[in-house]
Structure formats: structure tokens, C-alpha cells
Design a protein around this motif. Structure first.
Motif, PDB file in Angstrom:
ATOM      1  N   UNK A  14     -63.739  16.745  -6.819  1.00  0.00           N
ATOM      2  CA  UNK A  14     -64.071  18.163  -6.925  1.00  0.00           C
ATOM      3  C   UNK A  14     -64.905  18.641  -5.745  1.00  0.00           C
ATOM      4  N   UNK A  15     -65.848  17.832  -5.281  1.00  0.00           N
ATOM      5  CA  UNK A  15     -66.720  18.230  -4.179  1.00  0.00           C
ATOM      6  C   UNK A  15     -65.915  18.467  -2.907  1.00  0.00           C
ATOM      7  N   UNK A  16     -64.997  17.547  -2.622  1.00  0.00           N
ATOM      8  CA  UNK A  16     -64.169  17.709  -1.433  1.00  0.00           C
ATOM      9  C   UNK A  16     -63.259  18.927  -1.577  1.00  0.00           C
ATOM     10  N   UNK A  17     -62.716  19.151  -2.761  1.00  0.00           N
ATOM     11  CA  UNK A  17     -61.839  20.293  -2.988  1.00  0.00           C
ATOM     12  C   UNK A  17     -62.588  21.603  -2.774  1.00  0.00           C
ATOM     13  N   UNK A  18     -63.809  21.691  -3.268  1.00  0.00           N
ATOM     14  CA  UNK A  18     -64.617  22.901  -3.074  1.00  0.00           C
ATOM     15  C   UNK A  18     -64.923  23.120  -1.597  1.00  0.00           C
ATOM     16  N   UNK A  19     -65.152  22.024  -0.876  1.00  0.00           N
ATOM     17  CA  UNK A  19     -65.433  22.140   0.558  1.00  0.00           C
ATOM     18  C   UNK A  19     -64.233  22.742   1.293  1.00  0.00           C
ATOM     19  N   UNK A  20     -63.028  22.251   0.988  1.00  0.00           N
ATOM     20  CA  UNK A  20     -61.831  22.781   1.635  1.00  0.00           C
ATOM     21  C   UNK A  20     -61.576  24.241   1.236  1.00  0.00           C
ATOM     22  N   UNK A  21     -61.901  24.587   0.008  1.00  0.00           N
ATOM     23  CA  UNK A  21     -61.759  25.979  -0.416  1.00  0.00           C
ATOM     24  C   UNK A  21     -62.716  26.885   0.360  1.00  0.00           C
ATOM     25  N   UNK A  22     -63.918  26.393   0.602  1.00  0.00           N
ATOM     26  CA  UNK A  22     -64.885  27.156   1.394  1.00  0.00           C
ATOM     27  C   UNK A  22     -64.418  27.305   2.838  1.00  0.00           C
ATOM     28  N   UNK A  23     -63.837  26.239   3.392  1.00  0.00           N
ATOM     29  CA  UNK A  23     -63.298  26.319   4.746  1.00  0.00           C
ATOM     30  C   UNK A  23     -62.186  27.374   4.812  1.00  0.00           C
ATOM     31  N   UNK A  24     -61.341  27.383   3.778  1.00  0.00           N
ATOM     32  CA  UNK A  24     -60.250  28.357   3.729  1.00  0.00           C
ATOM     33  C   UNK A  24     -60.797  29.780   3.660  1.00  0.00           C
ATOM     34  N   UNK A  25     -61.868  29.980   2.888  1.00  0.00           N
ATOM     35  CA  UNK A  25     -62.481  31.303   2.779  1.00  0.00           C
ATOM     36  C   UNK A  25     -63.064  31.732   4.126  1.00  0.00           C
ATOM     37  N   UNK A  26     -63.725  30.794   4.812  1.00  0.00           N
ATOM     38  CA  UNK A  26     -64.308  31.100   6.117  1.00  0.00           C
ATOM     39  C   UNK A  26     -63.204  31.465   7.111  1.00  0.00           C
ATOM     40  N   UNK A  27     -62.126  30.706   7.085  1.00  0.00           N
ATOM     41  CA  UNK A  27     -60.976  30.981   7.941  1.00  0.00           C
ATOM     42  C   UNK A  27     -60.445  32.393   7.679  1.00  0.00           C
ATOM     43  N   UNK A  28     -60.292  32.736   6.400  1.00  0.00           N
ATOM     44  CA  UNK A  28     -59.746  34.040   6.022  1.00  0.00           C
ATOM     45  C   UNK A  28     -60.660  35.186   6.439  1.00  0.00           C
ATOM     46  N   UNK A  29     -61.971  34.993   6.302  1.00  0.00           N
ATOM     47  CA  UNK A  29     -62.927  36.041   6.675  1.00  0.00           C
ATOM     48  C   UNK A  29     -62.826  36.352   8.167  1.00  0.00           C
ATOM     49  N   UNK A  30     -62.730  35.303   8.999  1.00  0.00           N
ATOM     50  CA  UNK A  30     -62.641  35.525  10.441  1.00  0.00           C
ATOM     51  C   UNK A  30     -61.314  36.182  10.814  1.00  0.00           C
ATOM     52  N   UNK A  31     -60.229  35.727  10.208  1.00  0.00           N
ATOM     53  CA  UNK A  31     -58.933  36.322  10.515  1.00  0.00           C
ATOM     54  C   UNK A  31     -58.874  37.785  10.071  1.00  0.00           C
ATOM     55  N   UNK A  32     -59.425  38.082   8.901  1.00  0.00           N
ATOM     56  CA  UNK A  32     -59.427  39.454   8.392  1.00  0.00           C
ATOM     57  C   UNK A  32     -60.277  40.358   9.269  1.00  0.00           C
ATOM     58  N   UNK A  33     -61.446  39.860   9.675  1.00  0.00           N
ATOM     59  CA  UNK A  33     -62.329  40.644  10.544  1.00  0.00           C
ATOM     60  C   UNK A  33     -61.672  40.923  11.882  1.00  0.00           C
ATOM     61  N   UNK A  34     -60.985  39.927  12.424  1.00  0.00           N
ATOM     62  CA  UNK A  34     -60.283  40.125  13.696  1.00  0.00           C
ATOM     63  C   UNK A  34     -59.235  41.231  13.570  1.00  0.00           C
ATOM     64  N   UNK A  35     -58.465  41.203  12.482  1.00  0.00           N
ATOM     65  CA  UNK A  35     -57.454  42.232  12.259  1.00  0.00           C
ATOM     66  C   UNK A  35     -58.095  43.611  12.102  1.00  0.00           C
ATOM     67  N   UNK A  36     -59.220  43.670  11.365  1.00  0.00           N
ATOM     68  CA  UNK A  36     -59.907  44.940  11.142  1.00  0.00           C
ATOM     69  C   UNK A  36     -60.442  45.508  12.449  1.00  0.00           C
ATOM     70  N   UNK A  37     -61.056  44.652  13.280  1.00  0.00           N
ATOM     71  CA  UNK A  37     -61.601  45.117  14.554  1.00  0.00           C
ATOM     72  C   UNK A  37     -60.494  45.668  15.454  1.00  0.00           C
ATOM     73  N   UNK A  38     -59.386  44.974  15.500  1.00  0.00           N
ATOM     74  CA  UNK A  38     -58.278  45.427  16.350  1.00  0.00           C
ATOM     75  C   UNK A  38     -57.683  46.734  15.812  1.00  0.00           C
ATOM     76  N   UNK A  39     -57.612  46.844  14.507  1.00  0.00           N
ATOM     77  CA  UNK A  39     -57.098  48.082  13.915  1.00  0.00           C
ATOM     78  C   UNK A  39     -58.025  49.255  14.231  1.00  0.00           C
ATOM     79  N   UNK A  40     -59.335  49.023  14.207  1.00  0.00           N
ATOM     80  CA  UNK A  40     -60.295  50.087  14.510  1.00  0.00           C
ATOM     81  C   UNK A  40     -60.195  50.500  15.977  1.00  0.00           C
ATOM     82  N   UNK A  41     -60.082  49.512  16.865  1.00  0.00           N
ATOM     83  CA  UNK A  41     -59.970  49.806  18.291  1.00  0.00           C
ATOM     84  C   UNK A  41     -58.709  50.614  18.582  1.00  0.00           C
TER      85      UNK A  41
END
Length: 250
Positions: A14-41
Motif C-alpha cells: 500500500x505504501x508504494x502504491x500511494x507513492x506512485x499515486x502521488x507521483x501521478x498527481x504531481x505529474x498531472x498538476x505540472x502538465x495541467x499548469x503548462x497547458x493552462x499557461x499556454x492557453x492564457x498566453x
């Protein structure tokens, strides 16, 4: 590692699974922010839509990073490891810590206008360009002069300065106590037009917001940091008051 069906498993507990889920969330946040910034520009989203979405992503990033600090001490290395090309997200989430509308100021609308829906007493600010005309059945519109609107923004900035300085004098030195006050101060300063080019107050506030953003929420400023922040705020406030006649006359 794989299970009996041959499916590759990333984690064994479970601990390792939660870690990978957190990594996935971090990945998604950066990708979403990148898309948002480009859309605003590219003007694909308005500043009104952009700012709350960006603030939400910044808050999600800070909350998640507090959890991942021990396993991901260097977020930039995480991005390199997973080959993530997100320069605009790095600027917004790691370096700046504030939406572009706060950092650079919002685009101005054509004129200051307040809208009242039929049957209601409340007036709500709306942004209309000079070419936009209200519909005849869309309620009442009231246009405010720039002078009266500027006076309200100046008063808000003065209040934000005093509130932030008083909080520091009352030993409120934790990041999660000071950061919202500094953000509110910058928001108010961005509403004021006509600053002379030599005014440095906004840049000092931005610098401190970025510094606070990089610190854990529970961390407290040292005595020297608090003293420096208070000094910068007082000098910025005095500079603001000195240019006030120019602002009121603009």
C-alpha cells in the motif's frame, strides 16, 4: 514485478502504491499548469477564468509537495527523470508561486462598469471593452469614473499594507499566516494604476511572495527574516504614500 496474469505491478504494498499515486498527481498538476499557461498566453482563456484555476493548481501543488518532500526533495529532478518539458509550469509553480495576473497585473477592460440584474439590489463589477454594448433587457449598468474607482483601490492597498505590517508586529511569522496577507497586498496594488517607473514596492512584494511560496507552510520566518520583511514593507508603504499625489492625479 508481475502478478499471476502477467500484469506488471508498480508496487508490492500500500505504501508504494500511494507513492506512485502521488507521483501521478504531481505529474498531472505540472502538465495541467503548462497547458493552462499556454492557453492564457494564447488568449484562449480569459484572465477571469485563468486566475482561479491557476491559484487552485498552485494550492494543490503546495499541498502535495508537503507530502512528497521526503521522497521528492528536488521537484526539478523529478521533472527531468520523467522527461517532462514544462518550462511555464516550473515558472508558475516552483519559482513564482502566483498567477501571471497577480505577477504582471490583469489586462484592463475598456471602462469600469457595474451591473445590476433586474429585480436585484446588488451591483456587480463587469469588464466591458469599449466596443461591447449592454443588451436592453440585461439589467441596469452604471459606469464609474476612473477617479472614484482608483480611490477605492488606493484605500484597499493602504489597508493591506497596514494589516500585513501589524500582523508581523504581533509575531505572526508562520508562512501560512503571512503568505495570504502578502498575496492580498499584491492583488490590491495591481488594481492601482499610474505607478511611476521608479516605484519598487510591487517588486519587493513579489519577491517575498516567491520566497514564502518555496517554504513549508508551517515554517516560521526567523527573527532576521521578519525584521527584513517588515523593513521592506514599511519602505514600500512610505514610497507608496510618497507617490500617492501622482496616482490620484492620473
Amino acid at each position: 514485478m508481475s502478478d499471476e496474469t502477467g500484469v506488471v505491478l508498480l508496487s508490492s504494498n500500500k505504501k508504494e502504491r500511494e507513492a506512485y499515486e502521488n507521483y501521478a498527481d504531481l505529474f498531472a498538476i505540472f502538465k495541467t499548469t503548462e497547458k493552462l499557461e499556454r492557453a492564457y498566453v494564447r488568449d484562449a482563456v480569459s484572465s477571469k477564468e485563468y486566475e482561479p484555476a491557476c491559484q487552485k493548481l498552485i494550492g494543490q501543488y503546495k499541498t502535495l509537495w508537503e507530502t512528497l518532500r521526503d521522497t521528492v526533495p528536488d521537484v526539478q529532478q523529478f521533472l527531468v527523470h520523467y522527461n517532462m518539458q514544462c518550462p511555464m509550469a516550473v515558472k508558475r509553480l516552483i519559482q513564482s508561486g502566483m498567477p501571471a495576473t497577480m505577477e504582471h497585473g490583469k489586462p484592463r477592460c475598456g471602462f469600469d462598469c457595474y451591473h445590476q440584474l433586474p429585480g436585484q439590489s446588488k451591483w456587480t463589477h463587469v469588464c466591458l471593452t469599449a466596443g461591447q454594448m449592454p443588451q436592453h433587457d440585461s439589467g441596469a449598468y452604471r459606469r464609474y469614473s476612473q477617479g472614484s474607482h482608483s480611490a477605492v483601490n488606493i484605500a484597499g492597498s493602504v489597508q493591506a499594507f497596514i494589516t500585513t505590517m501589524d500582523s508581523l508586529k504581533l509575531n505572526m511569522a508562520a508562512v501560512d499566516q503571512i503568505f495570504p496577507l502578502m498575496s492580498d497586498l499584491l492583488t490590491n496594488l495591481n488594481k492601482v494604476e499610474g505607478f511611476p517607473s521608479e516605484f519598487q514596492g510591487k517588486e519587493k512584494v513579489k519577491s517575498w511572495i516567491s520566497k514564502l511560496h518555496s517554504m513549508p507552510a508551517s515554517q516560521e520566518l526567523t527573527e532576521n527574516e521578519t525584521r527584513q520583511l517588515l523593513f521592506d514593507l514599511e519602505s514600500s508603504y512610505n514610497e507608496f504614500m510618497s507617490v500617492l499625489p501622482q496616482l490620484q492625479g492620473s
